[in-house]
Design an enzyme around this catalytic site. Structure first.
Site, PDB file in Angstrom:
ATOM      1  N   ASP A   1       0.435  -5.058   5.241  1.00 53.55           N
ATOM      2  CA  ASP A   1       1.511  -4.187   4.716  1.00 53.55           C
ATOM      3  C   ASP A   1       1.088  -2.750   4.402  1.00 53.55           C
ATOM      4  O   ASP A   1       1.483  -2.196   3.357  1.00 53.55           O
ATOM      5  CB  ASP A   1       2.123  -4.820   3.453  1.00 53.55           C
ATOM      6  CG  ASP A   1       2.722  -6.195   3.732  1.00 53.55           C
ATOM      7  OD1 ASP A   1       2.685  -6.643   4.885  1.00 53.55           O
ATOM      8  OD2 ASP A   1       3.225  -6.811   2.777  1.00 53.55           O
TER       9      ASP A   1
ATOM     10  N   CYS B   1       1.005  -9.372  -1.862  1.00 53.89           N
ATOM     11  CA  CYS B   1       1.025  -9.885  -0.482  1.00 53.89           C
ATOM     12  C   CYS B   1      -0.356 -10.284   0.040  1.00 53.89           C
ATOM     13  O   CYS B   1      -0.474 -11.218   0.836  1.00 53.89           O
ATOM     14  CB  CYS B   1       1.686  -8.868   0.437  1.00 53.89           C
ATOM     15  SG  CYS B   1       3.463  -8.749   0.102  1.00 53.89           S
TER      16      CYS B   1
ATOM     17  N   LYS C   1       7.286  -9.749   8.335  1.00 51.11           N
ATOM     18  CA  LYS C   1       7.464 -10.909   7.451  1.00 51.11           C
ATOM     19  C   LYS C   1       8.500 -10.613   6.369  1.00 51.11           C
ATOM     20  O   LYS C   1       8.468  -9.540   5.757  1.00 51.11           O
ATOM     21  CB  LYS C   1       6.119 -11.297   6.824  1.00 51.11           C
ATOM     22  CG  LYS C   1       5.472 -10.215   5.970  1.00 51.11           C
ATOM     23  CD  LYS C   1       4.090 -10.673   5.534  1.00 51.11           C
ATOM     24  CE  LYS C   1       3.403  -9.687   4.622  1.00 51.11           C
ATOM     25  NZ  LYS C   1       4.076  -9.419   3.354  1.00 51.11           N
TER      26      LYS C   1
HETATM   27  C1  C5J Z   1       3.186  -6.280  -1.061  1.00 53.36           C
HETATM   28  C2  C5J Z   1       4.809  -6.086  -2.815  1.00 53.36           C
HETATM   29  N1  C5J Z   1       2.996  -5.929   0.198  1.00 53.36           N
HETATM   30  N2  C5J Z   1       3.913  -5.662  -3.707  1.00 53.36           N
HETATM   31  N3  C5J Z   1       4.471  -6.280  -1.518  1.00 53.36           N
HETATM   32  O1  C5J Z   1       2.265  -6.557  -1.796  1.00 53.36           O
HETATM   33  O2  C5J Z   1       5.949  -6.278  -3.154  1.00 53.36           O
END
Ligand code: C5J
Length: 230
Positions: free
Chosen positions: A32, A170, A137
């Site tokens: 991400d 994540c 995702k």
């Molecule tokens: C991720 C989030 N990518 N913090 N998402 O960690 O909501």
């Protein structure tokens, strides 16, 4: 006749103990690294976070990908993003808390966390190269509602390196999902970041506690200087 192939095996001085990394059977999953989490105006900031906490990990993640590509280690990128009609976004996720903007609302980088919008794209330094797998995702974990597990099995991947953001959301969720599926996992300590430095430190400690109950951790420098057994 059964043909046996032995690839290169690296020994990384990781915590809680040495991690054996079979280069041919390892992939790196970069979680991400999207504008929506890292840049002002995105999802992370609308939740009230200080996005500058994530910038140091971008440079190290770039070096990690460079090293992996040179070694021939397969590179996989994930992005947390939803369909434009929000059909894959549970109301519980969209309605949680009191953010300035919710998933799907129009922000300065397009609609928040919607696939195809500017904000959902990767930061330029970490753009995928042609041929690298991108997993879109809808959840925090990259195994939920995706083809990631099948792809790893099809490609005989048994070991995973992780980087990305955010460490305790994540990244940790995906690493735990991978651990439960039998993959040997190592988190690259300086290639991951959290909006809350204390949460990052706690996550690293949780992962390697109890003999590596979730996996291993090591800084990139130790991985890049790992000795080869073969
Ligand atoms: C991720 C989030 N990518 N913090 N998402 O960690 O909501």
């Amino acid at each position: 006749m059964i043909k046996k192939t032995f690839g290169e095996m690296l020994t990384v001085n990781a915590l809680p103990y040495q991690f054996l990394l079979p280069v041919e059977h390892t992939a790196v999953i970069m979680i991400d690294m999207q504008r929506d989490f890292i840049l002002p105006g995105g999802f992370g900031e609308t939740l009230g976070n200080d996005v500058s906490q994530l910038t140091s990990a971008v440079k190290v993640a770039h070096s990690l990908l460079y090293w992996c590509r040179r070694k021939g280690i397969r590179v996989i990128h994930t992005k947390e993003a939803h369909a434009p009609d929000l059909s894959d976004c549970p109301p519980a996720k969209r309605n949680r808390g009191k953010p300035k903007l919710r998933i799907g609302d129009a922000g300065s980088m397009g609609r928040i966390l919607i696939d195809g919008e500017e904000g959902s794209d990767f930061v330029p330094e970490l753009s995928p190269l042609p041929g690298e797998l991108v997993i879109v995702k809808p959840g925090k974990g990259a195994f939920y509602a995706t083809k990631l597990d099948q792809f790893l099995k099809d490609n005989k991947i048994t070991h995973l390196l992780f980087g990305g953001v955010t460490t305790e959301v994540c990244v940790q969720t995906t690493m735990r999902e991978a651990n439960d599926r039998g993959y040997e996992c190592m988190l690259v300590e300086d290639a991951t970041a959290s909006y809350f430095p204390a949460f990052k430190e706690a996550t690293l400690a949780m992962i390697r506690a109890q003999g590596g109950i979730v996996g291993w951790t090591a800084p990139l420098a130790l991985i890049m200087s790992a000795k080869s057994l073969i």
